[in-house]
Design a protein around this motif. Structure first.
Motif, PDB file in Angstrom:
ATOM      1  N   HIS A 177      -7.124   4.495  -8.655  1.00 13.00           N
ATOM      2  CA  HIS A 177      -6.722   5.884  -8.383  1.00 13.00           C
ATOM      3  C   HIS A 177      -5.542   5.917  -7.416  1.00 13.00           C
ATOM      4  CE1 HIS A 177      -6.968   9.177  -5.387  1.00 13.00           C
ATOM      5  NE2 HIS A 177      -7.063   9.954  -6.443  1.00 13.00           N
ATOM      6  N   ASP A 178      -5.603   5.123  -6.351  1.00 16.56           N
ATOM      7  CA  ASP A 178      -4.518   5.103  -5.368  1.00 16.56           C
ATOM      8  C   ASP A 178      -3.217   4.601  -5.990  1.00 16.56           C
ATOM      9  OD1 ASP A 178      -6.522   5.861  -3.669  1.00 16.56           O
ATOM     10  OD2 ASP A 178      -6.785   3.881  -2.783  1.00 16.56           O
ATOM     11  N   MET A 179      -3.305   3.563  -6.823  1.00 14.10           N
ATOM     12  CA  MET A 179      -2.114   3.021  -7.446  1.00 14.10           C
ATOM     13  C   MET A 179      -1.478   4.036  -8.406  1.00 14.10           C
ATOM     14  SD  MET A 179      -1.858   0.093  -6.065  1.00 14.10           S
ATOM     15  CE  MET A 179      -0.545  -0.543  -7.064  1.00 14.10           C
ATOM     16  N   LEU A 180      -2.301   4.687  -9.208  1.00 12.63           N
ATOM     17  CA  LEU A 180      -1.770   5.679 -10.148  1.00 12.63           C
ATOM     18  C   LEU A 180      -1.126   6.844  -9.412  1.00 12.63           C
ATOM     19  CD1 LEU A 180      -4.625   5.799 -12.831  1.00 12.63           C
ATOM     20  CD2 LEU A 180      -2.385   4.701 -13.021  1.00 12.63           C
ATOM     21  N   LEU A 181      -1.759   7.286  -8.335  1.00  6.69           N
ATOM     22  CA  LEU A 181      -1.200   8.399  -7.577  1.00  6.69           C
ATOM     23  C   LEU A 181       0.140   8.015  -6.946  1.00  6.69           C
ATOM     24  CD1 LEU A 181      -3.279  10.856  -5.483  1.00  6.69           C
ATOM     25  CD2 LEU A 181      -1.097  10.076  -4.604  1.00  6.69           C
ATOM     26  N   THR A 182       0.219   6.806  -6.397  1.00  9.24           N
ATOM     27  CA  THR A 182       1.469   6.367  -5.776  1.00  9.24           C
ATOM     28  C   THR A 182       2.577   6.221  -6.813  1.00  9.24           C
ATOM     29  OG1 THR A 182       0.170   5.165  -4.127  1.00  9.24           O
ATOM     30  CG2 THR A 182       2.502   4.623  -4.283  1.00  9.24           C
ATOM     31  N   VAL A 183       2.251   5.628  -7.957  1.00 12.21           N
ATOM     32  CA  VAL A 183       3.249   5.491  -9.019  1.00 12.21           C
ATOM     33  C   VAL A 183       3.696   6.874  -9.503  1.00 12.21           C
ATOM     34  CG1 VAL A 183       3.611   4.711 -11.384  1.00 12.21           C
ATOM     35  CG2 VAL A 183       2.448   3.226  -9.752  1.00 12.21           C
ATOM     36  N   GLY A 184       2.739   7.795  -9.626  1.00  9.40           N
ATOM     37  CA  GLY A 184       3.100   9.142 -10.066  1.00  9.40           C
ATOM     38  C   GLY A 184       4.058   9.825  -9.106  1.00  9.40           C
ATOM     39  N   VAL A 185       3.813   9.696  -7.809  1.00  6.79           N
ATOM     40  CA  VAL A 185       4.722  10.288  -6.822  1.00  6.79           C
ATOM     41  C   VAL A 185       6.104   9.648  -6.924  1.00  6.79           C
ATOM     42  CG1 VAL A 185       5.163  10.535  -4.355  1.00  6.79           C
ATOM     43  CG2 VAL A 185       2.876  10.961  -5.254  1.00  6.79           C
ATOM     44  N   TYR A 186       6.146   8.339  -7.104  1.00  3.85           N
ATOM     45  CA  TYR A 186       7.434   7.649  -7.258  1.00  3.85           C
ATOM     46  C   TYR A 186       8.209   8.181  -8.454  1.00  3.85           C
ATOM     47  CZ  TYR A 186       8.615   3.865  -4.117  1.00  3.85           C
ATOM     48  OH  TYR A 186       9.083   3.158  -3.052  1.00  3.85           O
ATOM     49  N   LEU A 187       7.516   8.335  -9.576  1.00  2.00           N
ATOM     50  CA  LEU A 187       8.206   8.787 -10.772  1.00  2.00           C
ATOM     51  C   LEU A 187       8.680  10.231 -10.644  1.00  2.00           C
ATOM     52  CD1 LEU A 187       5.927   7.226 -13.542  1.00  2.00           C
ATOM     53  CD2 LEU A 187       8.077   6.349 -12.613  1.00  2.00           C
ATOM     54  N   VAL A 188       7.881  11.086 -10.009  1.00  2.00           N
ATOM     55  CA  VAL A 188       8.254  12.490  -9.866  1.00  2.00           C
ATOM     56  C   VAL A 188       9.434  12.642  -8.899  1.00  2.00           C
ATOM     57  CG1 VAL A 188       7.478  14.729  -8.996  1.00  2.00           C
ATOM     58  CG2 VAL A 188       5.998  13.394 -10.493  1.00  2.00           C
ATOM     59  N   ILE A 189       9.388  11.945  -7.780  1.00  2.00           N
ATOM     60  CA  ILE A 189      10.478  12.050  -6.801  1.00  2.00           C
ATOM     61  C   ILE A 189      11.751  11.401  -7.323  1.00  2.00           C
ATOM     62  CG2 ILE A 189      11.212  11.323  -4.482  1.00  2.00           C
ATOM     63  CD1 ILE A 189       8.388  11.697  -3.547  1.00  2.00           C
ATOM     64  N   VAL A 285       2.581   7.170   0.861  1.00  2.00           N
ATOM     65  CA  VAL A 285       1.733   7.791  -0.163  1.00  2.00           C
ATOM     66  C   VAL A 285       0.458   6.987  -0.343  1.00  2.00           C
ATOM     67  CG1 VAL A 285       1.598   8.491  -2.581  1.00  2.00           C
ATOM     68  CG2 VAL A 285       3.720   8.787  -1.312  1.00  2.00           C
ATOM     69  N   GLY A 286       0.575   5.667  -0.325  1.00  2.00           N
ATOM     70  CA  GLY A 286      -0.595   4.824  -0.529  1.00  2.00           C
ATOM     71  C   GLY A 286      -1.627   4.956   0.565  1.00  2.00           C
ATOM     72  N   ILE A 287      -1.180   5.081   1.815  1.00  2.00           N
ATOM     73  CA  ILE A 287      -2.122   5.243   2.926  1.00  2.00           C
ATOM     74  C   ILE A 287      -2.865   6.570   2.799  1.00  2.00           C
ATOM     75  CG2 ILE A 287      -2.298   5.576   5.428  1.00  2.00           C
ATOM     76  CD1 ILE A 287      -0.089   3.497   5.730  1.00  2.00           C
ATOM     77  N   LEU A 288      -2.134   7.625   2.465  1.00  2.00           N
ATOM     78  CA  LEU A 288      -2.787   8.922   2.267  1.00  2.00           C
ATOM     79  C   LEU A 288      -3.805   8.857   1.129  1.00  2.00           C
ATOM     80  CD1 LEU A 288       0.165  11.473   2.624  1.00  2.00           C
ATOM     81  CD2 LEU A 288      -1.747  11.137   4.199  1.00  2.00           C
ATOM     82  N   ALA A 289      -3.388   8.278   0.007  1.00  2.00           N
ATOM     83  CA  ALA A 289      -4.294   8.186  -1.137  1.00  2.00           C
ATOM     84  C   ALA A 289      -5.486   7.286  -0.828  1.00  2.00           C
ATOM     85  CB  ALA A 289      -3.539   7.654  -2.355  1.00  2.00           C
TER      86      ALA A 289
END
Length: 384
Positions: A177-189, A285-289
């Motif tokens: 979950h953390d990895m997907l969320l971090t990758v998603g933020v990277y792609l969106v930004i 992002v990873g620390i937050l997630a």
């Protein structure tokens, strides 16, 4: 404020207050799914921004420029490569980085000269580098292989440490979950994915697992000897553990986020340094997630994965049975006792009833005999 947080931490640890972490686990699941879906939709619109290390190509760095305008470099590249859209980034205060498709040596030299002229610097201020397709493919394969091996080793290690495969599975789901969320933020930004990004990913994987292990270690402590008591279920003991480690996880995250946030702000707004941005964004992002997943996802996942184990199911049923209201059973017992009391009151020994009936006649007979005795004594006196 400090005293308030300290009191809150003490109350959570002592069980006087509790955040509904496990009880509301479905809500936390829905929040995570909703965020991931939004990020996925945004990612599809923008697409990944892979760095030259993964795609291959030529890179030019123009140092000492007086005008950091990306349009200048883009126009120069389009004159040489009409069909290529270059990636142009500002590094620091006076350095431009221009990335293009793979060029021949002659094309590289010509483009470097034109870039120097366009930005008004000496040709020696332009440095060039080339990343071939074989090298970029190899580094991509090694990155993916390293992540997979890391996940497998961590999963096996956690299963051995907790002596429970489901604990390891819950931790790994939270990590994914953390990895997907971090990758998603990277792609969106739209930040460029570079080897520095991969380093940041590996770092947050370790951080997320560390925080989850702290929570699960407290769970193991709270659930030791679970079957010997009937006061709390497995889910309640897990929630107690999550609440007891809540303030610790938040404090650790805040301490970690402060320097990482500073590096991210400096890298984005002041220096424009690609490596700093790549690593710091992944870490932030990873620390937050990781903090969110270790507190709100991992405990609930552990409860759901282990809820159907026979021992835990039987214990949960016994605790719930002990907590059921005793009004029905108590009413039955009370009614039985009242009926018994009525029967006792109604049942009287026949001899006692006969004694009651004969009482007055017996008393009359006794009085009559006493009267005759008195008369005899009076006659005796007269004869004398």
């Amino acid at each position: 404020m400090t005293a308030t947080f300290s009191q809150l931490g003490n109350d959570l640890h002592a069980g006087r207050r509790a955040v509904p972490i496990v009880r509301r686990r479905r809500t936390w699941y829905l929040i995570s799914v909703a965020v991931l879906l939004v990020l996925a939709a945004g990612s599809l619109l923008r697409g990944p921004n892979l760095g030259i290390e993964f795609t291959g190509g030529s890179e030019f760095q123009v140092a000492g420029v007086s005008e950091t305008d990306s349009a200048i470099g883009r126009d120069v590249v389009r004159e040489h490569l009409p069909e290529n859209e270059p990636k142009i980034t500002v590094l620091g205060a006076d350095t431009m980085r221009v990335q293009t498709e793979q060029l021949e040596s002659a094309q590289t030299t010509e483009l470097a000269t034109d870039l120097a002229a366009a930005y008004g610097v000496d040709p020696s201020a332009v440095s060039t580098s080339y990343v071939g397709p074989v090298w970029s493919t190899n580094i991509t394969d090694q990155m993916l292989r390293g992540v997979v091996v890391f996940l497998l080793l961590v999963a096996v290690t956690m299963a051995l440490y907790f002596r429970n495969v489901k604990s390891s599975a819950a931790a790994m789901i939270a990590l994914i979950h953390d990895m997907l969320l971090t990758v998603g933020v990277y792609l969106v930004i739209g930040f460029e994915i570079t080897p520095g990004t991969v380093i940041g990913f590996l770092t947050i994987m370790g951080y997320s697992l560390y925080d989850t292990i702290v929570v699960f270690d407290k769970v193991r402590e709270n659930t030791d000897g679970l079957a010997a008591q009937r006061t709390a279920t497995f889910a309640e003991r897990v929630e107690r553990a999550a609440n007891q480690t809540l303030m610790r996880s938040l404090n650790t995250s805040v301490v970690a986020l402060l320097p990482v946030g500073s590096i991210l702000a400096i890298g984005v707004f002041l220096l424009g340094a690609g490596t700093l941005k790549d690593i710091s964004l992944a870490l932030f992002v990873g620390i937050l997630a990781g903090t969110y997943s270790s507190i709100f996802l991992a405990p609930g996942l552990l409860v759901d994965l282990r809820a159907r184990e026979p021992e835990i199911r039987r214990h949960t049923e016994s605790v719930e049975a002990a907590r059921r209201p005793a009004s029905t059973d108590t009413g039955t017992v009370t009614a039985g006792a009242g009926a018994q009391a009525d029967d006792t009151a109604k049942h009287v020994d026949p001899e006692d009833e006969q004694a009651k009936d004969d009482g007055p006649e017996d008393r009359g007979a006794v009085d009559h005999d006493a009267e005759h005795t008195a008369d005899d004594e009076e006659d005796g006196d007269d004869r004398s």
